[in-house]
Design a protein around this motif. Structure first.
Motif, PDB file in Angstrom:
ATOM      1  N   LEU A  28     -18.603 -20.289 -36.671  1.00  0.00           N
ATOM      2  CA  LEU A  28     -17.328 -20.578 -37.321  1.00  0.00           C
ATOM      3  C   LEU A  28     -17.056 -22.079 -37.266  1.00  0.00           C
ATOM      4  O   LEU A  28     -17.503 -22.774 -36.356  1.00  0.00           O
ATOM      5  CB  LEU A  28     -16.181 -19.824 -36.636  1.00  0.00           C
ATOM      6  N   ALA A  29     -16.293 -22.581 -38.248  1.00  0.00           N
ATOM      7  CA  ALA A  29     -15.952 -24.009 -38.314  1.00  0.00           C
ATOM      8  C   ALA A  29     -14.601 -24.261 -37.642  1.00  0.00           C
ATOM      9  O   ALA A  29     -13.684 -24.809 -38.244  1.00  0.00           O
ATOM     10  CB  ALA A  29     -15.932 -24.475 -39.761  1.00  0.00           C
ATOM     11  N   VAL A  30     -14.498 -23.860 -36.387  1.00  0.00           N
ATOM     12  CA  VAL A  30     -13.253 -23.982 -35.625  1.00  0.00           C
ATOM     13  C   VAL A  30     -13.443 -25.058 -34.561  1.00  0.00           C
ATOM     14  O   VAL A  30     -14.432 -25.047 -33.830  1.00  0.00           O
ATOM     15  CB  VAL A  30     -12.871 -22.640 -34.975  1.00  0.00           C
ATOM     16  N   SER A  31     -12.492 -25.982 -34.465  1.00  0.00           N
ATOM     17  CA  SER A  31     -12.628 -27.103 -33.531  1.00  0.00           C
ATOM     18  C   SER A  31     -11.879 -26.889 -32.226  1.00  0.00           C
ATOM     19  O   SER A  31     -12.186 -27.537 -31.227  1.00  0.00           O
ATOM     20  CB  SER A  31     -12.128 -28.399 -34.189  1.00  0.00           C
ATOM     21  N   THR A  32     -10.892 -25.999 -32.221  1.00  0.00           N
ATOM     22  CA  THR A  32     -10.077 -25.790 -31.024  1.00  0.00           C
ATOM     23  C   THR A  32      -9.809 -24.301 -30.838  1.00  0.00           C
ATOM     24  O   THR A  32      -9.476 -23.602 -31.798  1.00  0.00           O
ATOM     25  CB  THR A  32      -8.735 -26.533 -31.127  1.00  0.00           C
ATOM     26  N   LEU A  33      -9.966 -23.846 -29.616  1.00  0.00           N
ATOM     27  CA  LEU A  33      -9.575 -22.488 -29.280  1.00  0.00           C
ATOM     28  C   LEU A  33      -8.123 -22.546 -28.824  1.00  0.00           C
ATOM     29  O   LEU A  33      -7.826 -23.050 -27.744  1.00  0.00           O
ATOM     30  CB  LEU A  33     -10.472 -21.946 -28.164  1.00  0.00           C
ATOM     31  N   PRO A  34      -7.177 -22.063 -29.632  1.00  0.00           N
ATOM     32  CA  PRO A  34      -5.755 -22.287 -29.358  1.00  0.00           C
ATOM     33  C   PRO A  34      -5.227 -21.375 -28.255  1.00  0.00           C
ATOM     34  O   PRO A  34      -5.897 -20.437 -27.809  1.00  0.00           O
ATOM     35  CB  PRO A  34      -5.089 -21.972 -30.698  1.00  0.00           C
ATOM     36  N   GLY A  35      -3.995 -21.644 -27.832  1.00  0.00           N
ATOM     37  CA  GLY A  35      -3.342 -20.808 -26.848  1.00  0.00           C
ATOM     38  C   GLY A  35      -3.121 -19.395 -27.373  1.00  0.00           C
ATOM     39  O   GLY A  35      -2.829 -19.197 -28.545  1.00  0.00           O
ATOM     40  N   ASN A  36      -3.312 -18.420 -26.464  1.00  0.00           N
ATOM     41  CA  ASN A  36      -3.111 -17.008 -26.810  1.00  0.00           C
ATOM     42  C   ASN A  36      -3.908 -16.591 -28.047  1.00  0.00           C
ATOM     43  O   ASN A  36      -3.415 -15.845 -28.897  1.00  0.00           O
ATOM     44  CB  ASN A  36      -1.625 -16.717 -27.020  1.00  0.00           C
ATOM     45  N   ALA A  37      -5.128 -17.080 -28.134  1.00  0.00           N
ATOM     46  CA  ALA A  37      -5.963 -16.783 -29.299  1.00  0.00           C
ATOM     47  C   ALA A  37      -6.307 -15.296 -29.390  1.00  0.00           C
ATOM     48  O   ALA A  37      -6.562 -14.784 -30.486  1.00  0.00           O
ATOM     49  CB  ALA A  37      -7.245 -17.611 -29.248  1.00  0.00           C
ATOM     50  N   ASP A  64     -14.628 -28.404 -29.484  1.00  0.00           N
ATOM     51  CA  ASP A  64     -14.681 -29.344 -28.358  1.00  0.00           C
ATOM     52  C   ASP A  64     -13.481 -29.213 -27.426  1.00  0.00           C
ATOM     53  O   ASP A  64     -13.357 -30.001 -26.476  1.00  0.00           O
ATOM     54  CB  ASP A  64     -14.783 -30.786 -28.863  1.00  0.00           C
ATOM     55  N   ALA A  65     -12.610 -28.254 -27.679  1.00  0.00           N
ATOM     56  CA  ALA A  65     -11.422 -28.091 -26.827  1.00  0.00           C
ATOM     57  C   ALA A  65     -11.081 -26.619 -26.691  1.00  0.00           C
ATOM     58  O   ALA A  65     -11.118 -25.861 -27.665  1.00  0.00           O
ATOM     59  CB  ALA A  65     -10.232 -28.853 -27.416  1.00  0.00           C
ATOM     60  N   VAL A  66     -10.739 -26.229 -25.464  1.00  0.00           N
ATOM     61  CA  VAL A  66     -10.316 -24.862 -25.166  1.00  0.00           C
ATOM     62  C   VAL A  66      -8.973 -24.960 -24.459  1.00  0.00           C
ATOM     63  O   VAL A  66      -8.881 -25.506 -23.357  1.00  0.00           O
ATOM     64  CB  VAL A  66     -11.344 -24.134 -24.282  1.00  0.00           C
ATOM     65  N   CYS A  81     -21.882 -24.957 -28.535  1.00  0.00           N
ATOM     66  CA  CYS A  81     -20.662 -25.577 -29.057  1.00  0.00           C
ATOM     67  C   CYS A  81     -20.669 -27.050 -28.674  1.00  0.00           C
ATOM     68  O   CYS A  81     -21.742 -27.613 -28.438  1.00  0.00           O
ATOM     69  CB  CYS A  81     -19.426 -24.864 -28.532  1.00  0.00           C
ATOM     70  N   ASN A  82     -19.502 -27.662 -28.592  1.00  0.00           N
ATOM     71  CA  ASN A  82     -19.430 -29.102 -28.309  1.00  0.00           C
ATOM     72  C   ASN A  82     -18.532 -29.397 -27.104  1.00  0.00           C
ATOM     73  O   ASN A  82     -17.867 -30.417 -27.058  1.00  0.00           O
ATOM     74  CB  ASN A  82     -18.914 -29.848 -29.552  1.00  0.00           C
ATOM     75  N   LEU A  83     -18.536 -28.500 -26.127  1.00  0.00           N
ATOM     76  CA  LEU A  83     -17.722 -28.707 -24.930  1.00  0.00           C
ATOM     77  C   LEU A  83     -18.377 -29.751 -24.032  1.00  0.00           C
ATOM     78  O   LEU A  83     -19.559 -29.657 -23.712  1.00  0.00           O
ATOM     79  CB  LEU A  83     -17.569 -27.399 -24.155  1.00  0.00           C
ATOM     80  N   SER A  84     -17.591 -30.739 -23.619  1.00  0.00           N
ATOM     81  CA  SER A  84     -18.118 -31.783 -22.738  1.00  0.00           C
ATOM     82  C   SER A  84     -17.787 -31.529 -21.277  1.00  0.00           C
ATOM     83  O   SER A  84     -18.239 -32.263 -20.404  1.00  0.00           O
ATOM     84  CB  SER A  84     -17.557 -33.145 -23.155  1.00  0.00           C
TER      85      SER A  84
END
Length: 602
Positions: A210-219, A238-240, A258-261
């Protein structure tokens, strides 16, 4: 002879069409049937529509790999016993409403690899027993409200590789028994949280490519039964968010490719039931100490193919059930025993593919090389030269003390360092150390706090302690700690900061820097300080204000008294004359210059 060949050829043709032991009755042309099993196989027969003459006893119908374009209304209504229908690999672009009406016993429906762009509401009506629906590899753009409303017993939904750009909030209404959802390779740019929240019976969720950049709150809110979550191949992720996994009771979580640092510690700490964690193929550089302790049931961690440079001591402290660590193909130089809660619990260790420095820090691994399971991939040394490229299983017990050794850390320059400076100065203290492996340098302040690498007082990468714009409160001792796996050494330095006098001749500190007063200003200031002032301006203002307030209070009291006195006598006095004599400011007046004003009573 020729007649016998013709007969054999005819029998062979019938076997191909109807299957061994089948008769022509109830089996369409160009299909193979097995009546005893209820199978009708018409795959790859160039059919442009469902064949006629299907037996009502058929339980499995395979129409895959044909050229069917449309599925009409009640197309299969004459097959009440059908349990499995395969329409994969056709060119179906239209499925009419109630196309599957009458298939009360259908359990599996595959419409994979067709040309569907939209599924009208009502297409799946009449399928109360359906358990598996495969819509993958189509061109579906959107799931509308109530698309699957009548599939109350559906357990698995496959929707991989479609062109989905939107999933309506009520698209999954009615799927109260859905247990597994697989969504792969779509054009979604956000997690369809509201639609997913309708799937409260879901236990397995796979979200791939998927082309999702952020895993949002209460996803994944309200998915309390979800046990397995796979997020993979999201190159932009790159953000959770810290509360993105809130409310889940996962036992298995994978966020890989993914792109988690960094490890998303804050998002993971709620997952008390987690046993399996996979963060492989992310550019994560470190696993920090004492931040995974909330995952009390964690048994496996996979972080293969990342950018790991270090795993800090205490990284898996508190994880009493930890069994498997897979950190293959990273950039680790070592793995210390202090990383684990108990190395006696460790069963599987993947260290291969790392530039390992074979010294005393890895001695514990080599000594357990016969008991540990390396999953068929033996670790090998990159240094020192005497052990380069040798696998752990190749070392004998006699070699270990000589090869896997370390030199304790030692501070090389132990000359006393004492600095006495005035407030505002910048001071630097050096701390150099050697050892094998190379020691780490840590500075401790007089308040016993570790000095950070940023701020006014900071520890530089070369081991130097820098104090900028020194303040009086910075005075005290600072301690340099040099340590490695073999031992520690320390050095103490002293700082004494002299405060600057705060008077009229002292320099003033502004944002632009220190400003020294000129000589003429200093002379005038000194002359003014030599003259005695009876009162300063502040005192005069306060005295004047207090006197004026006292005067107004007296006038108000007189006014109130006169008003009530006139009322009590029954006569109203409309005017009153008040005489007053102001007091001289210097106390030298004789009261001759008095004042008078008349106050009218209303």
């Amino acid at each position: 002879m020729l007649a016998g060949s013709v007969v054999r050829w005819g029998v062979w043709s019938l076997l191909i069409q109807f299957g061994p032991g089948a008769s022509a009755a109830g089996c369409p042309l160009r299909c193979a049937c097995r009546p005893e099993a209820g199978d009708v196989v018409c795959s790859g027969r160039h059919l442009s529509s469902a064949p006629d003459g299907l037996s009502g006893d058929a339980r499995r119908l395979d129409l895959s790999r044909n050229k069917i374009k449309t599925v009409g209304r009640r197309q299969f209504s004459g097959l009440p016993r059908l349990q499995e229908l395969d329409l994969s690999d056709n060119v179906i672009s239209v499925i009419e409403v109630e196309a599957f009406q009458g298939l009360q016993n259908l359990r599996t429906l595959r419409i994979k690899n067709n040309r569907l762009k939209i599924i009208p509401v009502g297409v799946f009506s009449g399928l109360p027993g359906l358990r598996l629906l495969d819509l993958s590899q189509n061109e579906i753009l959107v799931f509308l409200d109530y698309t699957f409303k009548e599939l109350a017993n559906l357990q698995t939904l496959e929707v991989e590789e479609n062109d989905l750009v939107f999933i309506s909030q009520r698209a999954f209404v009615g799927l109260q028994n859905l247990q597994e959802l697989n969504l792969d390779r779509s054009n979604l740019t956000s997690v369809p949280s509201e639609a997913l929240s309708r799937l409260q019976g879901l236990t397995r969720l796979r979200l791939l490519r998927l082309a999702v950049s952020t895993l949002p709150g209460n996803a994944f809110r309200r998915l309390h039964r979800l046990r397995s979550l796979l997020i993979a191949n999201w190159p932009a992720l790159d953000a959770v968010a810290s509360d993105s996994l809130m409310g889940l009771n996962l036992t298995s979580l994978a966020i890989n490719s993914c792109n988690l640092s960094a490890v998303p510690y804050s998002a993971l700490r709620h997952l008390a039931y987690l046993r399996y964690l996979d963060l492989s193929y992310n550019p994560i550089t470190a696993i920090q100490g004492n931040l995974l302790g909330d995952l009390l049931r964690l048994q496996e961690l996979h972080l293969a193919g990342g950018s790991l440079l270090r795993i800090e001591p205490g990284a898996f402290r508190g994880l009493a059930h930890f069994r498997t660590l897979n950190v293959t193909s990273n950039r680790l130089a070592t793995l210390e025993e202090s990383v684990f809660h108990s190395v006696g619990n460790l069963q599987v260790l993947r260290l291969d593919g790392n530039p390992l420095a074979c010294d005393c820090r890895l001695l514990w691994v080599v000594r357990r090389r016969l008991r540990l399971n390396f999953d068929g991939s033996q670790p090998a040394c990159s240094s020192p030269d005497a052990a380069r490229r040798r696998e752990f299983r190749d070392f004998s017990e006699k070699e270990l003390p000589g090869l896997f050794a370390c030199r304790p850390a030692r501070v090389t320059d132990r000359r006393p360092q004492e600095a006495r400076v005035e407030e505002g100065a910048t001071v630097a203290f050096s701390c150099n150390a050697d050892g094998d492996p190379l020691p780490s340098i840590t500075w401790i302040s007089s308040q016993r706090n570790v000095v950070a690498s940023t701020g006014r007082i900071r520890a530089l990468p070369d081991g130097t302690l820098e104090v900028r714009f020194a303040q009086v409160q910075d005075s005290g001792t600072f301690r340099c700690l040099a340590g490695n796996a073999a031992g520690n050494d320390s050095l103490t330095v002293g700082l004494h900061v002299k405060g600057l006098a705060r008077n009229r001749t002292a320099p003033f500190f502004w944002d632009e820097g220190w400003v020294e007063p000129s000589s003429s200003q200093a002379a005038n200031s000194s002359a003014q300080m030599s003259k005695p002032y009876p009162f300063d301006a502040k005192t005069l203002v306060i005295a004047t204000t207090m006197g004026f307030l006292s005067f107004l209070s007296s006038v108000a009291i007189c006014f109130v008294f006169m008003f009530f006195w006139s009322q009590s006598k029954g006569q109203i006095k409309h005017t009153a004359t008040i005489d007053f004599v102001p007091r001289s400011s210097m106390g030298g007046g004789d009261g001759a210059d008095g004042g008078r004003f008349t106050m009218k009573l209303i």
